[in-house]
Design a protein around this motif. Structure first.
Motif, mmCIF file in Angstrom:
data_model
loop_
_atom_site.group_PDB
_atom_site.id
_atom_site.type_symbol
_atom_site.label_atom_id
_atom_site.label_comp_id
_atom_site.label_asym_id
_atom_site.label_seq_id
_atom_site.Cartn_x
_atom_site.Cartn_y
_atom_site.Cartn_z
ATOM 1 N N SER A 1 0.827 -1.201 0.000
ATOM 2 C CA SER A 1 0.000 0.000 0.000
ATOM 3 C C SER A 1 0.869 1.260 0.000
ATOM 4 O O SER A 1 2.054 1.218 0.345
ATOM 5 N N LEU A 2 0.255 2.348 -0.366
ATOM 6 C CA LEU A 2 0.947 3.629 -0.385
ATOM 7 C C LEU A 2 1.455 3.990 1.012
ATOM 8 O O LEU A 2 2.589 4.456 1.174
ATOM 9 N N GLU A 3 0.630 3.726 2.025
ATOM 10 C CA GLU A 3 1.034 4.029 3.397
ATOM 11 C C GLU A 3 2.241 3.193 3.809
ATOM 12 O O GLU A 3 3.153 3.682 4.485
ATOM 13 N N ALA A 4 2.257 1.944 3.420
ATOM 14 C CA ALA A 4 3.377 1.067 3.764
ATOM 15 C C ALA A 4 4.661 1.549 3.081
ATOM 16 O O ALA A 4 5.740 1.533 3.685
ATOM 17 N N LYS A 5 4.538 1.982 1.834
ATOM 18 C CA LYS A 5 5.707 2.514 1.132
ATOM 19 C C LYS A 5 6.200 3.795 1.802
ATOM 20 O O LYS A 5 7.409 4.001 1.937
ATOM 21 N N ALA A 6 5.268 4.636 2.237
ATOM 22 C CA ALA A 6 5.645 5.868 2.934
ATOM 23 C C ALA A 6 6.349 5.538 4.250
ATOM 24 O O ALA A 6 7.333 6.192 4.617
ATOM 25 N N GLU A 7 5.853 4.528 4.950
ATOM 26 C CA GLU A 7 6.498 4.108 6.199
ATOM 27 C C GLU A 7 7.900 3.582 5.944
ATOM 28 O O GLU A 7 8.824 3.843 6.716
ATOM 29 N N ASN A 8 8.073 2.836 4.840
ATOM 30 C CA ASN A 8 9.401 2.334 4.477
ATOM 31 C C ASN A 8 10.359 3.496 4.199
ATOM 32 O O ASN A 8 11.513 3.464 4.616
ATOM 33 N N LEU A 9 9.860 4.505 3.489
ATOM 34 C CA LEU A 9 10.679 5.674 3.198
ATOM 35 C C LEU A 9 11.040 6.399 4.499
ATOM 36 O O LEU A 9 12.196 6.774 4.708
ATOM 37 N N ALA A 10 10.054 6.571 5.379
ATOM 38 C CA ALA A 10 10.302 7.230 6.664
ATOM 39 C C ALA A 10 11.336 6.458 7.480
ATOM 40 O O ALA A 10 12.236 7.058 8.089
#
Length: 125
Positions: free
Chosen positions: A2-11
């Motif tokens: 998901s987009l949120e999971a990708k954002a969390e990975n980036l964070a």
């Protein structure tokens, strides 16, 4: 993913980067150094005073300008503050690069990397 999971990975990647860790270390050193904290507080206070003067249309006299410049020099001469400023610049550079990649991807523009690949698939971003 998901987009949120990708954002969390980036964070997580940013939070675990050497630039972020070095910035946090420099911030901790500032917290432990009363002299550096005092210089920073004086500078920020004077800077706020100047901003208020500008917003209200007051002319900033030479004494205030000289005091601000003196505090700026004092900050640069302080090793703890100088290191913090350097680490902030390094971290800001990383964040700018991340923002550029995101902006380029969202806008659908190609970065000119000298390869004949569609978009950033060639690994140049």
């Amino acid at each position: 993913m998901s987009l949120e999971a990708k954002a969390e990975n980036l964070a997580d990647a940013i939070a675990n980067s050497s630039e972020f860790e070095e910035l946090k270390d420099a911030e901790a050193k500032l917290e432990e150094n009363e002299e550096a904290q005092s210089i920073m507080q004086k500078f920020q206070s004077k800077q706020q005073q100047v901003q208020m003067m500008q917003q209200t249309g007051q002319e900033i006299d030479e004494d205030v300008k000289e005091e601000l410049q003196s505090l700026r020099s004092e900050m640069q001469d302080n090793d703890v503050i100088s290191e913090l400023m350097s680490k902030q610049q390094e971290f800001n550079k990383i964040m700018e690069e991340v923002n550029n990649v995101l902006s380029t991807a969202i806008q659908g523009e190609e970065e000119d990397c000298g390869h004949d690949h569609g978009g950033c698939a060639g690994g140049c971003c």
